[in-house]
Scaffold this active site. Sequence first.
Site, PDB file in Angstrom:
ATOM      1  N   ASP B  49       0.841  -1.194   0.000  1.00 21.87           N
ATOM      2  CA  ASP B  49       0.000   0.000   0.000  1.00 21.87           C
ATOM      3  C   ASP B  49       0.882   1.254   0.000  1.00 21.87           C
ATOM      4  O   ASP B  49       0.641   2.196  -0.761  1.00 21.87           O
ATOM      5  CB  ASP B  49      -0.904  -0.029   1.240  1.00 21.87           C
ATOM      6  N   GLU B 122      -2.317  -5.756  -2.970  1.00 22.95           N
ATOM      7  CA  GLU B 122      -1.372  -4.912  -2.228  1.00 22.95           C
ATOM      8  C   GLU B 122      -0.142  -5.729  -1.828  1.00 22.95           C
ATOM      9  O   GLU B 122       0.993  -5.252  -1.914  1.00 22.95           O
ATOM     10  CB  GLU B 122      -2.028  -4.358  -0.957  1.00 22.95           C
TER      11      GLU B 122
END
Lengths: 177, 177
Positions: B49, B122
């Site tokens: 992320d 992610e």
Amino acid sequence: MPEASRAQIEALEAKLGYSFKNRYLLRLALVHSSAAPTTCNNIMAWVGDAAMYIVMTEEVGAKLGYIPVGQLSEVRKTLIGRAMCERYANHLGLPQYLVLGKSIMVQHNGKVSANMAAEMFEAVMGAIYLDSDLEAVRRCYLAHFPLPDDPLTLLKPDGTGGIPAFSSSPAADNPWE
Amino acid sequence: MPEASRAQIEALEAKLGYSFKNRYLLRLALVHSSAAPTTCNNIMAWVGDAAMYIVMTEEVGAKLGYIPVGQLSEVRKTLIGRAMCERYANHLGLPQYLVLGKSIMVQHNGKVSANMAAEMFEAVMGAIYLDSDLEAVRRCYLAHFPLPDDPLTLLKPDGTGGIPAFSSSPAADNPWE
């Protein structure tokens, strides 16, 4: 305040411990939107925030990888949040270099607000990133603000328990105290 | 699902267009916390992320530097938010590789939830970052998901106005459509 002189820019570089290849980036980092709406530091602060986000993700993750991700995020948020960035800015004496527009000078009585100071710190980190790379941001940030031995203490209600004092230069304000 | 075979890992690398120096990182990115609470993909998703955050900050900033920072943040948030990450994951066919714990298999009827899929994407980006660097994440992300010509269209209420279709491989689900 007027734009920083060459000597002031050099003094700031010395304080940061980083020499810019392109000093215009550092100059931009010092310009508040009230002085130059289109060539001010706010995009640079946006970039600096993101650079610190990944650097602190790695540093906090490496140090505290055994705790839940939610708590890691809390620690990261504290380390790169507005309040801490303001303290970092004061520690480095950044506010004295801020280029402010006239109207806001009057409005704020010449004082640099907490938000402006925080944005300056983010912008300076962004300038270093754009001038160099993530490693340069990491080195500069950690040289001045090494992670506390136990970053979890940052989450204590008083925010200070057991956090080591540090200072790589005569500090206007130690952000960990 | 059981852990991916070597052939499956190679197929996934081919789909990603990225070969891991350390394939264990990719394997970790595929493990849900229900299967291995301490050696699962959630820290890697946390790192991924952050890696996407800085990459998209630069890409969106370079493309749309003339709009207010608040809007830039909105575009970035849309591009790397949970909903889009789920679509990215489906586009790459990641969910078929997820290693799930037995109890959750029963609970979810063997289905991979939107959140699990998003976290996988992610985590895969995080694995690429840890295996290589930011540039590798940028190349891989943009090869599959180049920014729309006008990223501002992402902010339209229907989220799709004028966004170009793209597909570097037979797509299970085109995230821009």
